[in-house]
Structure formats: C-alpha cells, structure tokens
Design an enzyme around this catalytic site. Structure first.
Site, PDB file in Angstrom:
ATOM      1  CG  ASP A  99      36.414  34.697  37.404  1.00  0.00           C
ATOM      2  OD1 ASP A  99      35.582  33.948  36.873  1.00  0.00           O
ATOM      3  OD2 ASP A  99      37.398  35.157  36.826  1.00  0.00           O
ATOM      4  CG  ASP A 200      35.224  30.021  34.743  1.00  0.00           C
ATOM      5  OD1 ASP A 200      36.158  30.603  34.191  1.00  0.00           O
ATOM      6  OD2 ASP A 200      35.187  28.780  34.901  1.00  0.00           O
ATOM      7  CD  GLU A 254      35.551  31.663  29.865  1.00  0.00           C
ATOM      8  OE1 GLU A 254      36.684  31.586  29.394  1.00  0.00           O
ATOM      9  OE2 GLU A 254      35.164  30.971  30.843  1.00  0.00           O
ATOM     10  CG  HIS A 327      42.996  34.344  33.046  1.00  0.00           C
ATOM     11  ND1 HIS A 327      41.862  35.023  32.654  1.00  0.00           N
ATOM     12  CD2 HIS A 327      42.571  33.124  33.451  1.00  0.00           C
ATOM     13  CE1 HIS A 327      40.814  34.247  32.827  1.00  0.00           C
ATOM     14  NE2 HIS A 327      41.216  33.092  33.314  1.00  0.00           N
ATOM     15  CG  ASP A 328      41.573  31.603  30.096  1.00  0.00           C
ATOM     16  OD1 ASP A 328      42.273  31.074  30.974  1.00  0.00           O
ATOM     17  OD2 ASP A 328      40.349  31.788  30.226  1.00  0.00           O
TER      18      ASP A 328
HETATM   19  C1  GLC Z   1      37.646  29.665  32.120  1.00  0.00           C
HETATM   20  C2  GLC Z   1      38.775  30.410  32.795  1.00  0.00           C
HETATM   21  C3  GLC Z   1      39.991  29.561  32.764  1.00  0.00           C
HETATM   22  C4  GLC Z   1      39.703  28.287  33.545  1.00  0.00           C
HETATM   23  C5  GLC Z   1      38.482  27.572  32.992  1.00  0.00           C
HETATM   24  C6  GLC Z   1      37.989  26.535  33.939  1.00  0.00           C
HETATM   25  O1  GLC Z   1      37.886  29.464  30.779  1.00  0.00           O
HETATM   26  O2  GLC Z   1      38.965  31.654  32.200  1.00  0.00           O
HETATM   27  O3  GLC Z   1      41.123  30.199  33.268  1.00  0.00           O
HETATM   28  O4  GLC Z   1      40.808  27.438  33.485  1.00  0.00           O
HETATM   29  O5  GLC Z   1      37.405  28.455  32.779  1.00  0.00           O
HETATM   30  O6  GLC Z   1      37.483  27.134  35.095  1.00  0.00           O
END
Ligand code: GLC
Length: 551
Positions: A99, A200, A254, A327-328
């Site tokens: 990540d 991310d 993402e 995980h979100d």
């Molecule tokens: C992304 C991650 C998430 C995190 C956020 C801030 O959305 O997947 O888990 O809290 O970014 O880094």
C-alpha cells in the site's frame, strides 16, 4: 505481439495485517502469521497479495497513518519477517504489492514534526495556512473522518489540512521535494523486490489552486476540488516516467467517486497510461448513497448497472480491477446476499464477479463467508471514522438505532479477526487478549471446518478460481448482460472465438423461473459450476448460481 502484462492473469488476495494471523502470540496479526499461511493463500488459486500498510504507524487509522515509509513495523515482525514473506511468496510464484499512502502521513512522521517547527527543507511539506483574522478556517472543506479539514497547530501557529483524520496531515504534493520523496519510497520497495503498489486515495493528491471554498457539495465539501485535481495527471506521469517505468510492476489506484470515463483518463492503455487498474466504488454503492453511512435498500439493478458499465466501457481500452470486499466496507453476504442463505449466497456472490473481465481481488475472510460483526456496545469499535460518526451523526436517534447504524456501516464490521478454527479467538492468536474482537460466529464459520467440508464456501472459491483460470473466454472474451430489467437475476455471457460461458446468479431468497437467453442451448452445455448439487433447467433455487460452458 505485445506480451500480456502479468497482473492480468492473476487473482489477488488482500491482507489487512492486524487481523489476518498472529504468529508470535502478542495478539496482533503479523508477518510470521502471513508466512504460515502462504500455502493456504496459494491453495485458493491466488497468486498475488496486496498488503494493507505494514509500516511503522501510531495506528490512528490502523496503519494508514504512516510514520516511516521505509521500514516495516516491529509489531508486524520488522523488515526481516517481511523479506522472508516476500521470498516465500516469490518462491510460490505469488506477486506482492504494497500500500502506498502518500496523500497524507502520520502527524508523528519526522517530516511533520520538522515542518511544524519550520525546519527546512520540510517547512512546505504539508498544506499550512495562517488563521484568518475573523477566526474562520482557511476554507470550508470537510475531512472525511473527523469534522472540518483543518486543525490548528500550536507549535507552528497555523492550520494544517487533513482530508482524513486529525492525525493524518495532507502532504503538499505541489512541492517538488515531496514528489522526490514519493519517488524514493517507490524505488526503495521496488529495489527490495516488491511487484507494485496499491495507491491509497491517489486521486486526492492534487488540490485546486488557491484552495477555494466549495459551494457545490452539501456534505464532504471540497471533494470536487481535490479529487482529480489540476496536476494529478502530471504528478502520476512523473512517478511513472521517473521510477515505475524502470520496473516490471503494477499500479492499482484507489479512486473514490470515479466513473469509467474518468478512470480511462488514467488507465487507458497506450503511451499516456499512468496507472494499470483502478479501485472504483460504484459496485459498493448498490445499497448506499455514496458512502456506507447513508444506507439504502439493496438494489440489484444498481449493482448490475455498475458491473456492466465497468465491463463494457473499459473493454478494449483499460483493465478492470474486480472486487466485492475490502477493509473499508462491511461484509458482502450481510449486504448483497443473505445471512439466512449464508452458504448459497456466499457462493453466488463469488460467481457474480469472478467470471468478469479483469483482475479479481479476494479480501481475507471473504473466502469463508465471514459476516458483519455486531458488537453489543459502541465502545467496542476501534475505527476512527466509526467513532466520529457515532459521536456526531444521527444523535437524535435511539441508542439501539445508532448502534444498528454502525453494524450496517462501520468498516470494523469487516475488520474482525480471521476465523481460522473453533478454538478460543478463532485460532487467530495464542494470546488471551487479541488487539481486536472476534465475531462470535467463528464457532460455525471457520477455515478448519470448511477445509473438511467439500461443499464449503472455501472449497467453492477454490473451484471458481480454478475454473476462471482454465477458461480463455474469461480472460479475453466479450461481456454481454441479459435479463437487464430483472431485479432478481444477474446473467451474463463471456465469449471468444473458442468458447463461451453463461453465468447465471439469482439474488432472490425464493425460487425463480429461468429461461436461458436465445442462442444459449443449455442442454448442449456443460454445467461447470453450481452451488446446488442438482439444478432444474427451468428454475433457480434461492441464490442459485451457475456457470455453463460451450466449446
Ligand atoms: C483509503 C483506505 C482507508 C483509509 C483512507 C485514508 O480509503 O483504504 O482504509 O482510512 O484511505 O488513508
């Protein structure tokens, strides 16, 4: 002929390290635990791993607040354990991606500590603004996790921007020195042998010039001013040109609120391509309005529209990343399937996406049908976003309703310990005090039990992944959706010159009549995969899923 890029033929497994497996008995998931389970991951047919952050971090956002980008946290086993896992994965022909979280750092990162003291060259590493004379914040943007996007820092005497938690200050990517740091990080991990990055919220790294107020968004103010911002393509191109192009690696970005057309501005194959694949959120919004915290009844039509949109609009131009869980978001059976028809709907959901075109990702626990966690008290939550939501929203509702809202929406619903067996704490750890909770249903839902059961969700995932890899039409065939207006069935075909499949998924808890689309004579096909032992050609059982193959 151009060679197929390696990531297109693979299936990835996502590890959220804290909850995957504790190997040293301290109650925290770690890389020793991952090492023990490499063969398990491989046995699923997965040949890639995405690690959520493993770096040293105070843990304000479970590792997405990084204090040192070039190390592995001691609690996960440190660098030595990481190298062992990396080698172990490579020996098994599994790729490893990390990540990359560079929209923000932890406020405990050395850069921030120096920046708040105006120590050069770190003075402008973050987005600082002076307080306004009228006491107003520098602008009206919201953070996504903890109130407004600005927090006053006493040391520097200025506000810093944080689009997420207060302990996650945003980096100033407009500063070339910061971009050089990003490149150093990329190079560091690639030189160590990792195979790429999941980036991310990378579409947030370039903010609108002058940080103007937002008059459009009613909530999440600022989002349209920092998502896909003015220099985003320039910065991503720079990272690619200066570092990524020198390695055979993959990038997965993402991208909240992205549609296929915008995605193609990043991932369209060709000389201008910046990113290999994107994590879109549209398939996560079939039961919510933009975010899990604004739930709506599940709409199969919405889900199908999102699936088909991404399948058809990227076709021949860009490559899809396919997923149902990470995980979100809360667990998918609890949302799009049915806990009552747990096994049937768990398998059906696997079929719904595993035969689409793209690279599938499976999130830890998804392969055994883990369900949403429903704690009896709000104090049991750990996630920063959940805690904020609970304190600040829907406060006029009854305690019971507020807790139920968390069950339905919280990221912690899918962050409980992986359920390995039915021993205490689900075999996750030998410690009596794991860092987080286990879903009490582990007694019935666990890996050990499902290993023994040929009919389990786990063994079904194995079959589905193996079938996907065997069929060339899943890799390169075209995609056509049928029964578009049905709010019970999702049905699509994949076809290339050599073979075709028809995928049929019932999202209904009642039997449904079924007629195959024209030209699909199911009596001439082989039923390659089905989640029931017997199937009636004209009728689907609750949550039945089928994959027919013609050669
Ligand atoms: C992304 C991650 C998430 C995190 C956020 C801030 O959305 O997947 O888990 O809290 O970014 O880094």
């Amino acid at each position: 002929m151009e060679q197929t890029k390696w990531f297109k033929n693979r299936v990835f497994y996502q590890i959220w390290p804290r909850s995957f497996k504790d190997g040293d008995g301290d109650g925290m998931g770690d890389l020793h635990g991952v090492y023990e389970k490499l063969d398990y991951i491989k046995s699923l047919g997965c040949d890639g791993i995405w690690f959520s952050p493993l770096y040293p971090s105070p843990g304000a956002d479970c590792g997405y607040d990084i204090a040192d980008y070039m190390d592995i946290a001691q609690e996960f086993g440190g660098m030595e354990a990481f190298k062992k896992v990396l080698d172990g994965a490579h020996q098994r022909d599994m790729k490893v991606i990390m990540d990359l979280v560079v929209n923000h750092t932890s406020d405990e990162h050395d850069w921030f500590q120096k920046s708040r003291q105006r120590i050069d060259p770190y003075t402008d590493y973050y987005i600082w603004r002076p307080a306004k004379p009228n006491g107003k914040l520098p602008n009206n943007w919201d953070s996504l996790f903890e109130g407004k996007a600005w927090t006053y820092d006493e040391v520097r005497g200025e506000y810093y921007m944080h689009l997420f938690a207060i302990k996650q200050p945003d980096l100033n990517m407009d500063n070339p020195l910061v971009r050089e740091e990003v490149k150093k990080i990329l190079k560091f991990w690639l030189d160590l042998g990792v195979d790429g990055f999941r980036e991310d919220v990378i579409t947030f790294i370039s903010k609108a010039e002058g940080l103007p107020n937002d008059y459009i968004m009613p909530a999440s103010k600022g989002l349209n001013l920092y998502n896909h911002g003015p220099h985003i393509h320039e910065y991503l191109t720079e990272f690619k040109r200066d570092v990524l192009d020198n390695y055979d690696c993959v990038t997965l970005a993402e991208a909240p609120m992205v549609d296929p057309k915008t995605a193609l501005t990043y991932i369209q194959e060709g000389p201008k391509q910046e990113i290999d694949m994107m994590i879109q959120f549209q398939t996560q919004c079939a039961d919510s309005f933009l975010s899990d915290y604004y739930p709506m009844p599940f709409s199969l039509k919405k889900l199908k529209k999102a699936f088909t949109n991404w399948q058809t609009k990227l076709d021949g131009k860009g490559w899809n990343m396919l997923y149902l869980e990470n995980h979100d978001h809360p667990r998918i059976i609890s949302r799009y399937g049915s806990e009552k028809f747990w096994k049937e709907s768990g398998k059906m959901l696997a079929v719904s996406y595993l035969f689409q075109k793209g690279t599938p990702f499976i999130y830890q626990g998804q392969e055994i049908g883990m369900l949403n966690w429903r704690p009896e008290s709000p104090d049991m939550y750990e996630d920063v976003q959940t805690i904020w939501e609970y304190k600040n929203h829907a406060t006029n509702k009854s305690d019971e309703k507020r807790l139920k809202r968390l069950w339905r929406s919280s990221r912690d619903s899918a962050r409980t310990l992986v359920q390995w067996d039915n021993s205490p704490n689900a075999g996750f750890t030998t410690s009596e005090t794991p860092w987080f909770h286990v879903n009490p249903n582990y007694v019935d839902i666990n890996v050990a039990q499902q290993e023994e059961d040929p009919d389990s969700i786990l063994n079904f995932y194995r079959k589905a992944v193996a079938l996907r890899k065997k069929l060339s039409c899943v890799f390169d065939g075209n995609y056509i959706e049928y029964n578009k207006n049905s709010n019970k069935l999702y049905c699509y075909s994949r076809r290339n010159g050599r073979q075709k499949i028809l995928v049929v998924c019932s999202f209904s808890d009642k039997p449904q009549r079924f007629t195959a689309p024209k030209d699909f004579h199911t009596d001439l096909a082989r039923l390659e995969l089905c989640n029931y032992p017997e199937s009636d050609p004209k009728k689907l059982k609750p949550y039945e899923a089928r994959v027919y193959l013609w050669r």
